[in-house]
Enzyme design. Structure first.
Site, short mmCIF file in Angstrom:
data_model
loop_
_atom_site.label_atom_id
_atom_site.label_comp_id
_atom_site.label_asym_id
_atom_site.label_seq_id
_atom_site.Cartn_x
_atom_site.Cartn_y
_atom_site.Cartn_z
N GLU A 193 0.83 -1.22 -0.32
CA GLU A 193 0.10 -0.05 -0.15
C GLU A 193 0.99 1.43 0.05
O GLU A 193 0.64 2.05 0.80
CB GLU A 193 -1.08 0.05 1.30
N GLU A 316 -4.83 -8.79 -0.71
CA GLU A 316 -5.75 -8.72 0.63
C GLU A 316 -7.02 -8.42 0.09
O GLU A 316 -7.49 -7.76 -0.61
CB GLU A 316 -5.23 -7.26 1.49
O1 AHR Z 1 -5.06 -6.35 6.88
C1 AHR Z 1 -5.17 -5.09 7.67
C2 AHR Z 1 -4.56 -3.97 6.84
O2 AHR Z 1 -5.24 -3.36 5.73
C3 AHR Z 1 -3.36 -4.15 6.19
O3 AHR Z 1 -2.15 -4.06 7.14
C4 AHR Z 1 -3.16 -3.07 5.27
O4 AHR Z 1 -2.23 -3.58 4.13
C5 AHR Z 1 -4.41 -2.98 4.86
O5 AHR Z 1 -4.89 -1.56 4.95
#
Ligand code: AHR
Length: 513
Positions: A193, A316
């Site tokens: 990110e 994610e």
């Molecule tokens: O999964 C939780 C968080 O969500 C992670 O650390 C981040 O990459 C995302 O914003």
């Protein structure tokens, strides 16, 4: 998809036949492999994911463990067939100093986990602990490198430490710390990110940073690195476009994408249990958006990479709700219900059907955080409905995607519509056909007809995950309330399968010759 209502006017009365889901499978046209890495998981130094969830330490615990990792968790993850595990973050990855997590545990420096609750991280679970755990559960490690606050040399050294066979300063340090052979880690994230917690960079700036960091990440004899660029969130298409334009393609194997099924980032995310149908519908709407985002990002990638050499890695995904009452807001601990089961079933169908471009994904997160497959409470452990869906679907890992045509009725709520039934199918190495079906409808079961064309199959068996209430879940008092059951409600005649899929349920059928 349209809801098909067939009204037959017969003299003086109207007969309304309810809608059907119709699927045609072209079993002889399978040509794309469903990469097993679509079924990957994610473990961050966040809340009780690592500490307490997986790692309990070697001394001073009554919880049975191997090198500090809970035996019950190791066993459950082995059975799940976890293809890869992403670590150490997430946001934590861009604050992580890997050198603080090697060597004698009592001498390791501590740090503050600035992203997740401001707790003290004692670095007792580090590189060796993680990579040995991956070996134990048979998963490929996926290391997320620090480009937000670490140097180019730090990341270059980490690659060398885990992969160089011998004769380099880092390989010698590894040996001093007790590991002779390299682990040969292939999957590497170059930051996380980068537009946010990874450094608040612009896409142009990150593209340059990526080029710089990736240059010093060396392949070794037995580990050709697979480098994944920090990608967009949701529909942030300009991010993907800039990366595809500015990063030479020979330097990058994958571009990431993150999408959570969350009601709102600013206001309440709603409870994990005891939610309303309005909240449920919105969660399903967000889950279906995965399809839209994959199509959007893939279209951009197709422009720059028509041969699809670079993968889209959704590293994610999952449902994100308010934390359970009385728990640390920075720990993201939530229960997991049948709503999560159908998020998983739907999302995995979407990934499978985009197997040409989506070649990796990581559910967030593996234990005690967000849409977890395992929850723990001291010595107790339970498997969530999401665990069961991931297990039912693991038949698709590295199988060949069978192209399908599907027409499904809608799940309608307050004048809004979502496709109710999703599906995907694959043929495994033995020639067996596996068909997964997920019904997100809150109240209605749906009749499904599947026409098989191309090849003949003679036997069918099935498994189902269903429950009577949408927010039913497994608890430490009732850990097996929701479990996989045999499904025998399928009629199979002359190449046609007929079944009824209950509301908010997941079914996987297996056909053999
Ligand atoms: O999964 C939780 C968080 O969500 C992670 O650390 C981040 O990459 C995302 O914003």
């Amino acid at each position: 998809m349209k809801k098909i209502i067939l009204s037959i006017l017969t003299g003086c009365f109207t007969l309304t036949l309810s809608a059907q889901t119709k699927i045609t499978l072209n079993t002889d046209l399978a040509k794309t492999k469903i990469n097993k890495h679509i079924y990957g998981h994610f473990a961050e130094h966040l809340g009780r994911c690592i500490y307490g969830g997986m790692y309990v330490g070697e001394g001073n615990t009554k919880i049975p463990n191997t090198a500090g990792v809970r035996n019950d968790v190791i066993q459950a993850l082995k059975e799940l067939k976890v293809p890869n595990l992403r670590w150490p973050g997430g946001c934590f990855a861009d604050a992580y100093q890997w050198k603080d997590g090697i060597g004698p545990k009592d001498k390791r420096p501590k740090m503050v986990n600035m992203w997740w609750g401001g707790v003290t991280e004692d670095n007792s679970f580090g590189t060796h602990d993680f990579l040995d755990l991956c070996e134990r559960i048979g998963a490929e490690p996926y290391l997320a490198g620090n480009v937000g606050s670490g140097t180019v040399k730090d990341l270059s050294d980490w690659v060398s430490y885990v992969n160089h066979p011998g004769g380099s300063p880092m390989a010698e340090l590894r040996k001093q710390n007790g590991r002779q052979n390299p682990w040969n880690v292939k999957l590497w994230g170059v930051g996380n990110e980068a537009w946010g917690c990874g450094g608040n960079m612009t896409a142009e700036y990150y593209s340059n940073i990526y080029r710089q960091y990736a240059t010093f990440m060396s392949d070794s004899k037995d580990a050709k690195l697979y480098k994944i660029a920090s990608g967009a969130s949701d529909g942030q298409y300009d991010w993907t476009e800039t990366l595809m334009k500015n990063i030479p393609h020979h330097m990058m194997d994958g571009v990431a994408l993150h999408h959570y099924s969350v009601l709102s980032w600013k206001e309440t995310k709603g409870p994990a249990v005891g939610f309303t149908e309005t909240q449920y519908f919105k969660t399903m709407d967000e889950a279906w958006k995965m399809d839209e985002f994959i199509k959007g990002h893939s279209t951009i990638m197709d422009k720059y990479d028509p041969q699809k050499k670079i993968a889209l890695i959704v590293d994610e995904w999952g449902g994100w709700y308010d934390v359970e009452q009385g728990t640390n807001p920075g720990f993201l601990y939530q229960q997991n219900t049948m709503r999560d089961a159908v998020i998983a079933g739907l999302t995995l169908n979407i990934f499978n059907n985009h197997a040409e471009r989506v070649r990796g994904a990581n559910l967030a997160q593996i234990v005690n955080v967000l849409q977890a497959v395992i929850l723990t409470n001291e010595e107790k452990m339970l498997l969530t409905p999401t665990y069961h869906v991931m297990k039912m679907y693991n038949v698709h890992q590295d199988a060949m995607l069978v192209p399908m045509n599907i027409e499904s009725p809608n799940y309608e709520f307050n004048g809004k519509k979502l496709t109710a039934v999703s599906s995907s199918a694959s043929k495994d190495a033995s020639g067996n056909l596996n068909i997964s079906l997920t019904n997100i409808d809150y109240t209605k079961s749906h009749e499904v007809t599947i026409n098989l064309r191309g090849e003949d199959f003679s036997k069918v068996s099935g498994k189902i995950l269903a429950s009577s209430k949408i927010d039913d879940h497994n608890s430490f008092e009732q850990p097996n309330k929701i479990a996989i059951k045999d499904f025998s409600g399928v009629k199979f005649e002359k190449g046609v399968l007929k079944l009824t899929i209950p509301a908010f349920s997941v079914i996987v059928l297996n056909l053999s010759k």
